[in-house]
Design an enzyme around this catalytic site. Structure first.
Site, mmCIF file in Angstrom:
data_model
loop_
_atom_site.group_PDB
_atom_site.id
_atom_site.type_symbol
_atom_site.label_atom_id
_atom_site.label_comp_id
_atom_site.label_asym_id
_atom_site.label_seq_id
_atom_site.Cartn_x
_atom_site.Cartn_y
_atom_site.Cartn_z
ATOM 1 N N CYS A 190 -24.755 0.541 -34.956
ATOM 2 C CA CYS A 190 -23.979 0.020 -33.832
ATOM 3 C C CYS A 190 -24.284 0.783 -32.543
ATOM 4 O O CYS A 190 -25.356 0.619 -31.980
ATOM 5 C CB CYS A 190 -22.494 0.018 -34.173
ATOM 6 S SG CYS A 190 -21.527 -1.070 -33.079
ATOM 7 N N HIS B 28 -21.958 -2.857 -38.742
ATOM 8 C CA HIS B 28 -21.393 -1.697 -39.440
ATOM 9 C C HIS B 28 -21.527 -1.885 -40.952
ATOM 10 O O HIS B 28 -20.615 -2.398 -41.608
ATOM 11 C CB HIS B 28 -19.914 -1.515 -39.076
ATOM 12 C CG HIS B 28 -19.693 -0.934 -37.719
ATOM 13 N ND1 HIS B 28 -19.606 0.423 -37.499
ATOM 14 C CD2 HIS B 28 -19.568 -1.526 -36.515
ATOM 15 C CE1 HIS B 28 -19.419 0.646 -36.211
ATOM 16 N NE2 HIS B 28 -19.403 -0.520 -35.587
ATOM 17 N N GLU C 20 -21.228 0.201 -43.269
ATOM 18 C CA GLU C 20 -20.242 0.977 -44.031
ATOM 19 C C GLU C 20 -18.966 0.186 -44.311
ATOM 20 O O GLU C 20 -18.225 0.504 -45.256
ATOM 21 C CB GLU C 20 -19.892 2.279 -43.297
ATOM 22 C CG GLU C 20 -19.048 2.155 -42.036
ATOM 23 C CD GLU C 20 -19.859 1.908 -40.782
ATOM 24 O OE1 GLU C 20 -19.319 2.127 -39.681
ATOM 25 O OE2 GLU C 20 -21.022 1.472 -40.898
#
Length: 233
Positions: free
Chosen positions: A112, A207, A209
């Site tokens: 990002c 993202h 994660e």
């Protein structure tokens, strides 16, 4: 087997309830994704002194998300009113870290803001705002088309992934030598790589994660970073 040591620049936080003071933090989901991959995540203090010496002890670098870069960092003379959480020290450190990691050939995954940092570090520019709520990619999961044969495609194991996004800015002009490796349906650059660079490097605008705990393609990015760190690529 010793876990490869992965440097993750800390992000400044004005308040943290558990610590009672301002803090330097990283997202738990990010840390856990690196740990699942077999890495040892280590937050590092954003200070621009001795960056090359400090990075020498690490096996890889993860450049995470965060607030916006100051527009003057990429030559803009005005600032859009949606730009937020700009911090001069954070900007200076992240930009220096990105350049140093690439120069040293350290395996580098940028996420990002991290992608935007690398782009700016290599002379690229950003759109300061994507056009408001109807166009921005905040709290938004959408398909991303991944270029065949790229490190990104190898990491996620697919040419199409579902990406969890939270950003209102995007790449305008890619930095010197950078190649676009993924795009959203609206044309937004979602991935960048630097063909011919010394070490393993890939960057994504989303993202991973957020969904890595349940999506093998997203976890694959962290697995690839740690594998490259272990192999000394």
């Amino acid at each position: 087997m010793t876990r490869p040591l992965i440097a993750i620049p800390a992000r400044f936080s004005a308040t943290t309830s558990a610590l009672r003071y301002a803090a330097e933090v990283n997202a738990r989901a990010l840390i856990e994704a690196v740990w699942r991959a077999g890495g040892e995540p280590a937050s590092i203090h954003p200070d621009t002194s001795e960056v090359t010496t400090r990075l020498a002890r690490f096996d890889g670098v993860l450049l995470p998300g965060g607030g916006d870069l100051a527009p003057h960092r990429y030559g803009a003379t005005d600032t859009h009113d949606t730009v937020y959480d700009v911090d001069d020290l954070q900007d200076a450190f992240d930009l220096q870290l990105a350049r140093t990691a690439l120069d040293l050939g350290l395996p580098l995954l940028a996420i990002c803001r991290g992608l935007q940092v690398v782009n700016v570090a290599l002379g690229g520019t950003l759109h300061q705002d994507m056009g408001g709520p109807e166009r921005e990619h905040r709290h938004f999961v959408h398909p991303v088309a991944v270029q065949y044969g790229t490190l990104l495609e190898q990491a996620v194991g697919a040419q199409k992934v579902e990406a969890s996004c939270y950003h209102h800015q995007r790449v305008d002009r890619p930095g010197t030598g950078l190649a676009v490796t993924a795009r959203a349906a609206d044309g937004t650059v979602e991935g960048l790589e630097l063909p011919g660079c010394r070490g393993w490097f890939t960057a994504v605008q989303w993202h991973p994660e957020d969904t890595a705990h349940e999506d093998a393609a997203q976890q694959g990015l962290f697995d690839a970073l740690v594998r490259a760190a272990r192999d000394g690529q």
